[in-house]
Every structure is written in C-alpha cells, then in structure tokens.
Motif scaffolding. Sequence first.
Motif, short mmCIF file in Angstrom:
data_model
loop_
_atom_site.label_atom_id
_atom_site.label_comp_id
_atom_site.label_asym_id
_atom_site.label_seq_id
_atom_site.Cartn_x
_atom_site.Cartn_y
_atom_site.Cartn_z
N ALA A 102 0.81 -0.98 0.02
CA ALA A 102 0.16 -0.04 0.06
C ALA A 102 0.82 1.36 -0.05
CB ALA A 102 -0.80 0.09 1.18
N ILE A 103 1.93 1.13 0.96
CA ILE A 103 2.85 2.53 1.14
C ILE A 103 4.00 1.84 1.04
CG2 ILE A 103 3.65 4.37 2.33
CD1 ILE A 103 1.07 4.53 3.66
N HIS A 104 5.08 2.24 0.09
CA HIS A 104 6.33 1.85 -0.16
C HIS A 104 7.41 2.95 0.04
CE1 HIS A 104 9.19 -1.52 -1.06
NE2 HIS A 104 10.22 -0.49 -1.60
N ILE A 105 8.21 3.16 0.91
CA ILE A 105 9.13 4.07 1.12
C ILE A 105 10.64 3.50 0.97
CG2 ILE A 105 10.02 6.07 2.65
CD1 ILE A 105 6.96 6.03 3.75
N THR A 106 11.38 4.04 0.19
CA THR A 106 12.87 3.48 0.13
C THR A 106 13.56 4.68 -0.65
OG1 THR A 106 14.30 1.79 -0.89
CG2 THR A 106 12.38 2.71 -2.20
N LYS A 134 -1.52 -6.50 -1.76
CA LYS A 134 -0.85 -7.88 -2.34
C LYS A 134 0.19 -8.11 -1.43
CE LYS A 134 1.46 -10.41 -5.98
NZ LYS A 134 2.14 -10.74 -7.43
N LEU A 135 1.02 -7.35 -0.99
CA LEU A 135 2.13 -7.44 -0.01
C LEU A 135 1.84 -6.89 1.35
CD1 LEU A 135 5.17 -7.24 -2.54
CD2 LEU A 135 4.09 -9.20 -1.69
N ASN A 136 2.79 -5.92 1.63
CA ASN A 136 2.49 -5.14 2.87
C ASN A 136 1.67 -4.04 3.11
OD1 ASN A 136 4.87 -6.91 4.14
ND2 ASN A 136 6.04 -5.89 2.56
N GLY A 137 1.09 -3.61 4.05
CA GLY A 137 0.33 -2.60 4.52
C GLY A 137 1.42 -1.27 4.23
N ILE A 138 2.36 -1.30 5.13
CA ILE A 138 3.55 -0.16 5.09
C ILE A 138 4.85 -0.95 4.92
CG2 ILE A 138 4.51 1.79 6.18
CD1 ILE A 138 1.72 2.00 7.70
N ALA A 139 5.80 -0.40 3.90
CA ALA A 139 6.91 -1.17 3.83
C ALA A 139 7.84 -0.04 3.94
CB ALA A 139 7.17 -1.95 2.64
N ILE A 140 8.98 0.29 4.91
CA ILE A 140 9.66 1.34 4.89
C ILE A 140 10.99 0.70 4.95
CG2 ILE A 140 10.44 3.39 6.38
CD1 ILE A 140 7.63 3.56 7.39
#
Length: 186
Positions: A102-106, A134-140
């Motif tokens: 949903a949210i991906h920060i890199t 499909k994957l994570n709610g929040i990925a940081i």
Amino acid sequence: GTGVIAEGNVIAGNTSGAIDISNAAIVGAGVRVATIVGNLIGVIRTTASGLFNTANGNQGTGGAITINSSTINTLTIGDVGASVASSKRNIISGTTGTGGDAIHITHMSVTGTGYIKNNFIGTDWTGVTALPNKLNGIAIESGTFQIGSTGTSTGNLISGNRNSGVYLSGSAVDGLNTIRGNVIGL
C-alpha cells in the motif's frame, strides 16, 4: 507551504502505482512538505469492492504510494491534525502487481519526521471489509517515521494485507521509527 499536495482524489484502476514521488528534492528554506490526505486509492466510496491499482516493479519495490530516492523536509500521509476528520483519511487498498505494498518508502531522506496516521490500509472505506493489498500495508526501508500516534483515534487501521501490516528493513530498523496506537490485523 510548498511541495507536493495530493488531497481528495479517487485514484483507482491504474496500471501502475497511484502516487509516485521519485527523485524529488522538496527541501530548502521555509516549510517544504509532501502531503497526501483524504484520497481513495484503489477503492470507491459507494461500494465494498475496489477498482485496484497495479504497482509493478521488482518484488517488494513499489506500492500504491511510492516514495523513492527523494529528500523531503516533512512527509505526511494521512491526517495529523489535532481533530481527526475521516475526510482527511486515506483509504489505500487492493494494490496488486509485483510491487503490491500500500505504502512503499525507500532511499528516502526526511530531514524532519515523516507521519503516517489515521489511514485505512487494506480495507474498504468503512474499515469493515477487507480489500487486501498484495504484499505489505506499510513497507519502509529508510527514513524516520511516526506510524500511528498515542492520541485517540489517530492510529492507522492496517488489516487484511497478504504479508505484514508494517514491514521495516534496511536503515528503517535503526530505532528511529515509532509504531503505536494502530489497529493491525483485525
């Protein structure tokens, strides 16, 4: 302030992510912010079904909201005001594709603190029906973020996602991030 503002949009049915801030430098004198509030991303308010966005990229490298290789003084996703209004809440659900968060920060540098508060992630607009990402709610993977809050009803509802509700990796696990006051997994 100046910067990126995404507010009050219905962003659905795209063949790539919904909001992508990449290679941006939103810094300098004065208040420089990126604010994402009050958006329906992958959902439609009048139904419990979605019109999903496809976030493509390498496995785990994209999302409905992707912040990549950017420097921002303050990043806000959701409502951080004293009075929490549901109209300021982002609903971020149903992201498909190989990115799938949903949210991906890199590769992110937030010179202040980033805030992710008062969002529904992985549910419909009522917060009752699962519309999983499909994957994570929040990925940081980098940056300093406050996910949720100690205040009443300012946490995130993160539920129904296929992998983790909140996933931290890389420099994001350096102890500078806080996760509190959220409902995760119900």
